[in-house]
Scaffold this active site. Structure first.
Site, short mmCIF file in Angstrom:
data_model
loop_
_atom_site.label_atom_id
_atom_site.label_comp_id
_atom_site.label_asym_id
_atom_site.label_seq_id
_atom_site.Cartn_x
_atom_site.Cartn_y
_atom_site.Cartn_z
CB CYS A 162 -0.92 0.01 1.22
SG CYS A 162 -2.01 1.46 1.28
CG HIS A 167 -2.36 -1.82 -9.51
ND1 HIS A 167 -3.28 -0.92 -9.02
CD2 HIS A 167 -1.52 -2.09 -8.48
CE1 HIS A 167 -3.01 -0.66 -7.75
NE2 HIS A 167 -1.95 -1.36 -7.40
CD GLU A 184 -6.84 0.38 -2.09
OE1 GLU A 184 -5.84 -0.02 -1.47
OE2 GLU A 184 -7.31 1.53 -1.94
CB CYS A 237 -4.92 3.67 -5.04
SG CYS A 237 -4.15 2.03 -5.07
N GLY A 255 -1.64 2.25 -7.13
CA GLY A 255 -2.35 2.49 -8.39
C GLY A 255 -1.71 3.60 -9.19
#
Length: 269
Positions: free
Chosen positions: A74, A151, A200, A209, A212
């Site tokens: 994260c 992703h 997410e 994110c 991301g």
């Protein structure tokens, strides 16, 4: 048992951080993570973050999504943890060791090297991850990148016009992605600026994110659509993503401590 916590956020992506490096906390499972993350009956957060001692880095960071599932990485939480730690550090995660460095108003994070092989995403079967021959409800030919977690990225004319709350869950849970996937829709404004929205995995629509932003920027650079350093604008604000000649990704952006408190473990166990 009373347990202390720190509430933090990165661009509105919020976390409950439990620091077990000096004082252990009871074992965390999916049910406890969900209970603490619940915004009506718990403390409320997108992710629960647990800091622990590590044998391979300065400390370990474990990440539990709002649905209780434990995930590999994260980016926004990494910046928050850098701010909380207050010094440069190596951090063990399930997605690999990262390096964090606090900066004015936030942090810079070395997120490691991107992975593009289909089985590193992972996908259910082999295909080109730069231009994937698949599509969902008007979104097609995405790219896929693993930046510690998986992703899929779609470039669209207007990211704000995509009904991501409808198509996001469908793509996240598609059998093509055996470990599910984070879904990114992005508009390239120019070679130095990308607008991005993210569904997410295990959380839903999010204001920001970090992984991301990294995955989307790297995919744009890989396709020759962006320079090697770009600003990615999410609903919560901006992140700067750079892809160095050493193949490592550096993410820089803000992080904030909201407040501190404590709770009785038995109320959630």
């Amino acid at each position: 048992m009373r347990v202390d916590f720190t509430k933090m956020h990165g661009l509105g992506n919020d976390f409950v951080v439990l620091d077990a490096r000096a004082r252990a906390v009871p074992a965390i499972d999916a049910a406890i993570a969900r209970a603490l993350a619940d915004r009506r009956t718990g403390i409320g957060c997108d992710q629960l973050i647990l800091l622990e001692p590590s044998e391979t880095a300065d400390f370990r960071m474990r990440i539990f999504n709002h649905d209780g599932g434990e995930v590999e990485a994260c980016g926004n939480a990494s910046r928050a943890v850098a701010l909380l730690h207050g010094a440069d550090a190596s951090v063990e995660t399930s997605g690999g060791v990262i390096h964090v460095e606090p900066a004015s108003g936030g942090a810079s994070v070395d997120m490691g090297k991107p992975r593009f092989d289909w089985d590193a995403i992972p996908l259910a079967y082999a295909m080109d991850t730069a231009i994937m021959p698949v599509g969902w409800d008007g979104l097609d030919q995405p790219g896929a990148v693993n930046v510690g977690n998986p992703h899929v990225i779609f470039f669209v004319e207007n990211a704000d016009a995509v009904p991501l709350d409808e198509v996001g869950p469908e793509i996240e849970n598609d059998p093509l992605f055996p470990e599910r996937v984070n879904v990114n829709v992005a508009t390239i404004e120019n070679r130095e600026h990308i607008r991005l929205r993210v569904w997410e995995r295990g959380v839903g629509l999010t204001r920001a994110c970090g992984t991301g932003a990294c995955a989307t920027a790297i995919h744009a650079m890989r396709r020759g659509l962006a320079d090697r350093e770009v600003t990615v604008t999410l609903p919560g604000g901006d992140l700067v993503i750079a892809w160095g000649d050493d193949n490592r990704i550096r993410m820089t952006g803000p992080a904030t401590e909201s407040y501190r408190g404590s709770f009785e473990w038995g109320d959630f166990a």
